[in-house]
Scaffold this motif. Structure first.
Motif, PDB file in Angstrom:
ATOM      1  N   PRO A 363       5.361  -1.297   0.611  1.00  0.00           N
ATOM      2  CA  PRO A 363       4.909  -0.416   1.693  1.00  0.00           C
ATOM      3  C   PRO A 363       3.659   0.382   1.333  1.00  0.00           C
ATOM      4  CG  PRO A 363       7.296  -0.360   1.575  1.00  0.00           C
ATOM      5  CD  PRO A 363       6.821  -1.149   0.371  1.00  0.00           C
ATOM      6  N   THR A 364       3.453   0.654   0.048  1.00  0.00           N
ATOM      7  CA  THR A 364       2.254   1.387  -0.371  1.00  0.00           C
ATOM      8  C   THR A 364       0.996   0.591  -0.064  1.00  0.00           C
ATOM      9  OG1 THR A 364       3.483   2.444  -2.166  1.00  0.00           O
ATOM     10  CG2 THR A 364       1.081   2.453  -2.342  1.00  0.00           C
ATOM     11  N   LEU A 365       1.079  -0.727  -0.175  1.00  0.00           N
ATOM     12  CA  LEU A 365      -0.106  -1.571  -0.038  1.00  0.00           C
ATOM     13  C   LEU A 365      -0.631  -1.633   1.387  1.00  0.00           C
ATOM     14  CD1 LEU A 365       1.053  -4.558  -2.290  1.00  0.00           C
ATOM     15  CD2 LEU A 365      -0.121  -2.439  -2.958  1.00  0.00           C
ATOM     16  N   SER A 366       0.197  -1.291   2.351  1.00  0.00           N
ATOM     17  CA  SER A 366      -0.229  -1.338   3.745  1.00  0.00           C
ATOM     18  C   SER A 366      -0.695   0.012   4.274  1.00  0.00           C
ATOM     19  CB  SER A 366       0.915  -1.860   4.626  1.00  0.00           C
ATOM     20  OG  SER A 366       2.053  -1.017   4.537  1.00  0.00           O
ATOM     21  N   THR A 367      -0.707   1.033   3.428  1.00  0.00           N
ATOM     22  CA  THR A 367      -1.141   2.349   3.876  1.00  0.00           C
ATOM     23  C   THR A 367      -2.656   2.418   3.983  1.00  0.00           C
ATOM     24  OG1 THR A 367      -1.269   3.245   1.621  1.00  0.00           O
ATOM     25  CG2 THR A 367       0.863   3.418   2.765  1.00  0.00           C
ATOM     26  N   ALA A 368      -3.139   3.300   4.858  1.00  0.00           N
ATOM     27  CA  ALA A 368      -4.587   3.475   5.029  1.00  0.00           C
ATOM     28  C   ALA A 368      -5.226   3.964   3.744  1.00  0.00           C
ATOM     29  CB  ALA A 368      -4.856   4.460   6.168  1.00  0.00           C
ATOM     30  N   ALA A 369      -4.508   4.809   3.008  1.00  0.00           N
ATOM     31  CA  ALA A 369      -5.053   5.355   1.769  1.00  0.00           C
ATOM     32  C   ALA A 369      -5.298   4.263   0.746  1.00  0.00           C
ATOM     33  CB  ALA A 369      -4.106   6.413   1.201  1.00  0.00           C
ATOM     34  N   TYR A 370      -4.351   3.312   0.634  1.00  0.00           N
ATOM     35  CA  TYR A 370      -4.543   2.237  -0.337  1.00  0.00           C
ATOM     36  C   TYR A 370      -5.659   1.298   0.099  1.00  0.00           C
ATOM     37  CZ  TYR A 370      -3.710  -1.465  -3.670  1.00  0.00           C
ATOM     38  OH  TYR A 370      -3.885  -2.394  -4.676  1.00  0.00           O
ATOM     39  N   LYS A 371      -5.720   0.996   1.376  1.00  0.00           N
ATOM     40  CA  LYS A 371      -6.736   0.075   1.869  1.00  0.00           C
ATOM     41  C   LYS A 371      -8.150   0.609   1.663  1.00  0.00           C
ATOM     42  CE  LYS A 371      -3.786  -2.182   5.318  1.00  0.00           C
ATOM     43  NZ  LYS A 371      -3.543  -2.459   6.753  1.00  0.00           N
ATOM     44  N   LYS A 372      -8.284   1.918   1.498  1.00  0.00           N
ATOM     45  CA  LYS A 372      -9.595   2.512   1.261  1.00  0.00           C
ATOM     46  C   LYS A 372     -10.021   2.419  -0.200  1.00  0.00           C
ATOM     47  CE  LYS A 372      -9.371   5.910   5.034  1.00  0.00           C
ATOM     48  NZ  LYS A 372      -9.319   7.362   5.367  1.00  0.00           N
ATOM     49  N   LEU A 373      -9.081   2.070  -1.086  1.00  0.00           N
ATOM     50  CA  LEU A 373      -9.411   1.989  -2.500  1.00  0.00           C
ATOM     51  C   LEU A 373     -10.306   0.781  -2.768  1.00  0.00           C
ATOM     52  CD1 LEU A 373      -5.973   2.800  -4.213  1.00  0.00           C
ATOM     53  CD2 LEU A 373      -7.958   4.300  -3.989  1.00  0.00           C
ATOM     54  N   ASP A 374     -11.357   1.014  -3.505  1.00  0.00           N
ATOM     55  CA  ASP A 374     -12.291  -0.060  -3.831  1.00  0.00           C
ATOM     56  C   ASP A 374     -12.537  -0.049  -5.339  1.00  0.00           C
ATOM     57  OD1 ASP A 374     -14.173  -2.136  -3.257  1.00  0.00           O
ATOM     58  OD2 ASP A 374     -15.795  -0.672  -3.485  1.00  0.00           O
ATOM     59  N   PRO A 375     -12.322  -1.171  -6.037  1.00  0.00           N
ATOM     60  CA  PRO A 375     -12.106  -2.529  -5.533  1.00  0.00           C
ATOM     61  C   PRO A 375     -10.642  -2.929  -5.416  1.00  0.00           C
ATOM     62  CG  PRO A 375     -12.469  -2.649  -7.869  1.00  0.00           C
ATOM     63  CD  PRO A 375     -12.546  -1.174  -7.507  1.00  0.00           C
ATOM     64  N   GLN A 376      -9.711  -1.971  -5.573  1.00  0.00           N
ATOM     65  CA  GLN A 376      -8.289  -2.343  -5.600  1.00  0.00           C
ATOM     66  C   GLN A 376      -7.868  -3.168  -4.383  1.00  0.00           C
ATOM     67  OE1 GLN A 376      -9.610   0.539  -6.561  1.00  0.00           O
ATOM     68  NE2 GLN A 376      -8.282   1.714  -7.929  1.00  0.00           N
ATOM     69  N   SER A 377      -8.363  -2.784  -3.213  1.00  0.00           N
ATOM     70  CA  SER A 377      -7.966  -3.501  -2.004  1.00  0.00           C
ATOM     71  C   SER A 377      -8.544  -4.913  -1.958  1.00  0.00           C
ATOM     72  CB  SER A 377      -8.418  -2.722  -0.765  1.00  0.00           C
ATOM     73  OG  SER A 377      -9.833  -2.523  -0.761  1.00  0.00           O
ATOM     74  N   GLU A 378      -9.557  -5.181  -2.783  1.00  0.00           N
ATOM     75  CA  GLU A 378     -10.166  -6.507  -2.805  1.00  0.00           C
ATOM     76  C   GLU A 378      -9.294  -7.522  -3.539  1.00  0.00           C
ATOM     77  OE1 GLU A 378     -14.370  -8.699  -4.189  1.00  0.00           O
ATOM     78  OE2 GLU A 378     -14.121  -6.533  -4.441  1.00  0.00           O
ATOM     79  N   TYR A 379      -8.518  -7.069  -4.511  1.00  0.00           N
ATOM     80  CA  TYR A 379      -7.714  -8.015  -5.298  1.00  0.00           C
ATOM     81  C   TYR A 379      -6.219  -7.855  -5.080  1.00  0.00           C
ATOM     82  CZ  TYR A 379      -7.571  -4.095  -8.717  1.00  0.00           C
ATOM     83  OH  TYR A 379      -7.421  -2.877  -9.340  1.00  0.00           O
ATOM     84  N   VAL A 380      -5.824  -7.129  -4.028  1.00  0.00           N
ATOM     85  CA  VAL A 380      -4.401  -6.896  -3.779  1.00  0.00           C
ATOM     86  C   VAL A 380      -3.658  -8.193  -3.511  1.00  0.00           C
ATOM     87  CG1 VAL A 380      -4.694  -6.537  -1.295  1.00  0.00           C
ATOM     88  CG2 VAL A 380      -2.774  -5.452  -2.495  1.00  0.00           C
ATOM     89  N   SER A 381      -4.368  -9.246  -3.070  1.00  0.00           N
ATOM     90  CA  SER A 381      -3.715 -10.530  -2.796  1.00  0.00           C
ATOM     91  C   SER A 381      -3.074 -11.136  -4.043  1.00  0.00           C
ATOM     92  CB  SER A 381      -4.723 -11.532  -2.227  1.00  0.00           C
ATOM     93  OG  SER A 381      -5.757 -11.806  -3.163  1.00  0.00           O
ATOM     94  N   ALA A 382      -3.446 -10.647  -5.215  1.00  0.00           N
ATOM     95  CA  ALA A 382      -2.851 -11.144  -6.457  1.00  0.00           C
ATOM     96  C   ALA A 382      -1.344 -10.934  -6.482  1.00  0.00           C
ATOM     97  CB  ALA A 382      -3.494 -10.454  -7.662  1.00  0.00           C
ATOM     98  N   MET A 383      -0.843  -9.977  -5.708  1.00  0.00           N
ATOM     99  CA  MET A 383       0.601  -9.749  -5.651  1.00  0.00           C
ATOM    100  C   MET A 383       1.340 -11.018  -5.228  1.00  0.00           C
ATOM    101  SD  MET A 383       3.241  -7.782  -5.992  1.00  0.00           S
ATOM    102  CE  MET A 383       2.649  -6.081  -6.095  1.00  0.00           C
ATOM    103  N   ASP A 384       0.712 -11.819  -4.383  1.00  0.00           N
ATOM    104  CA  ASP A 384       1.370 -13.012  -3.864  1.00  0.00           C
ATOM    105  C   ASP A 384       1.008 -14.279  -4.634  1.00  0.00           C
ATOM    106  OD1 ASP A 384       2.607 -11.567  -1.769  1.00  0.00           O
ATOM    107  OD2 ASP A 384       0.749 -11.641  -0.609  1.00  0.00           O
ATOM    108  N   HIS A 385       0.238 -14.138  -5.711  1.00  0.00           N
ATOM    109  CA  HIS A 385      -0.196 -15.318  -6.468  1.00  0.00           C
ATOM    110  C   HIS A 385      -0.119 -15.034  -7.963  1.00  0.00           C
ATOM    111  CE1 HIS A 385      -1.587 -16.910  -2.643  1.00  0.00           C
ATOM    112  NE2 HIS A 385      -2.277 -15.804  -2.457  1.00  0.00           N
TER     113      HIS A 385
END
Length: 451
Positions: A363-385
């Motif tokens: 649930p943290t990954l879908s928050t507006a605050a997390y999505k604003k993090l750069d570059p963290q939001s760029e590589y968040v897809s690693a959770m699924d791979h």
């Protein structure tokens, strides 16, 4: 739950047989309850391995928990990272002097004799405090389950990334309209990218830092690309090695080519890889924990999971996870407080993400605050791979598997061994390890394998 089935002397002897216990000292065992807050209804002794920026972020989260839960006193202790930490934690559990809560790398849990040196989590109690299985990536949650019980509650995943300098790649024409690196889906495309980036790189700088001489990084990169190829390690029963040397050779040749084609300088194979990146080198592969370093240096950079050059997304991932070190009398208010503390930190990991880690609580990954993090939001897809080490007792962060196989990968990357010979040595080493008994419980992977 009963006293663990091995004592302190037996455990020390077993660990000494693998040369990991000598010289550590055990003065930090049994820290007890130093100067705990008065008026608290429960206390939690918590051991962790976080220093530097991670340590500061953890302290901030603990302070927030204390403010929100004044009825629980938390005594946190930071121990030396690596084998010393795991040895002290094991000795404390074997001697019935364990802390109420601890942290481990998830890959190490299988080898820590769950049920003897670790107690299982009460998933019902975690749910009462807001943490449920459905709040996690299914693969990540299942990694913490052994013999049907949850022994590790993930806080994060930390992954290997492809860091890139946007200023250099823009000059090379390698940025898309979104300001991020152009997609790469094959080895040919990747080396084409390196070729163009090299032309835009200042003299005296390598094109990419690969930590060529570091056994841990080279091992982590190997795991990522071997997973992309669909490589396997052992059969389901952990009785036979299923390592594919042909696929291993493909990976080793790919890593080696960075050196032979002149993109990575063997002389910059260690920390100099990061230094070169700061000075203008267009690429470096390393862990997400370097995000605060590069952001602090005010670089114009991005970060993605390692490129899917073999057609499948997969990047190496490990996880910091909460564990319950074995206590013969675990239960009551203290145990409930340990569950509440772990659940709180897991759910309030926005602060933790500042260190580059990907919070495990989805649930943290879908928050507006997390999505604003750069570059963290760029590589968040690693959770699924996630590409992870096999679930065997000798695996895990800086564990025996990395210590034994990592140097073999380095020998190939650096050119002292042919990829074919290195792959054969890797398979032989895996065969030896599969037959080796875990000093924690005296069982091979097949005899005490994880569920």
């Amino acid at each position: 739950m009963g006293r663990p089935g091995l004592n302190r002397r037996q455990l020390l002897g077993g660990l000494g047989g693998l040369s990991v216990a000598s010289g550590f000292g055990f003065a930090a065992l049994g820290t007890g309850a130093d100067a705990l807050a008065s008026g608290a209804d429960a206390r939690v002794r918590y051991w962790n391995l976080f220093s530097g920026g991670d340590g500061s972020n953890m302290i901030a989260m603990l302070d927030a928990f204390r403010a929100a839960n004044p009825d629980i006193a938390v005594k946190d202790s930071t121990l030396q990272w690596g084998s010393p930490f795991y040895t002290k934690l094991a000795m404390a559990a074997a001697g019935n002097r364990a802390p109420d809560l601890g942290v481990m790398h998830l890959g190490r849990v299988t080898g820590f004799a769950p049920g003897r040196l670790l107690d299982p989590w009460d998933v019902g109690l975690l749910a009462e405090y807001g943490v449920r299985e459905q709040d996690y990536n299914p693969t990540l949650w299942k990694r913490g389950v052994i013999d049907g019980e949850l022994y590790a509650l993930p806080l994060d995943i930390h992954v290997q990334l492809c860091f890139y300098r946007k200023d250099v790649l823009k000059k090379a024409g390698l940025l898309g309209s979104d300001g991020r690196i152009v997609p790469v889906t094959s080895t040919d495309e990747w080396f084409d990218v390196l070729k163009e980036a090299k032309r835009a790189t200042k003299k005296g700088l390598q094109t990419i830092g690969l930590w060529n001489s570091d056994q841990n990084f080279q091992w982590w990169f190997f795991v990522a690309f071997y997973t992309q190829l669909g490589g396997t390690w052992f059969n389901a029963a952990k009785t036979e090695v299923a390592f594919d040397t042909d696929k291993a050779v493909q990976v080793l040749e790919f890593l080696r080519r960075h050196v032979t084609d002149g993109y990575s300088n063997p002389g910059f194979g260690g920390p100099a890889s990061a230094e070169q990146f700061i000075n203008g080198s267009p690429f470096v592969w390393e862990g997400n924990w370097s995000v605060p370093v590069y952001s602090g240096a005010k670089l114009d950079y991005g970060a993605t999971p390692l490129p899917p050059v073999f057609g499948r997304q997969a990047t190496h991932a490990e996880s910091h996870s909460f564990v319950l070190p074995h206590q013969s009398d675990r239960g009551g208010a203290t145990n409930e407080a340990a569950h509440r503390l772990a659940a709180y930190v897991v759910q309030h990991a926005r602060q933790w993400a500042a260190g580059g880690h990907i919070p495990a609580y989805t649930p943290t990954l879908s928050t507006a605050a997390y999505k604003k993090l750069d570059p963290q939001s760029e590589y968040v897809s690693a959770m699924d791979h996630q590409a992870t080490e096999p679930k065997v007792w000798f695996a895990g962060s800086t564990g025996i598997l990395a210590q034994r196989v990592g140097p073999i990968v380095v020998s190939s990357t650096m050119g002292s061994a042919k990829p074919e010979a290195a792959a054969d040595r890797m398979k032989k080493t895996l065969t030896q390890l599969l037959a080796t008994k875990n000093p924690m419980d005296g069982k091979t992977a097949a005899e005490g394998g994880a569920a």
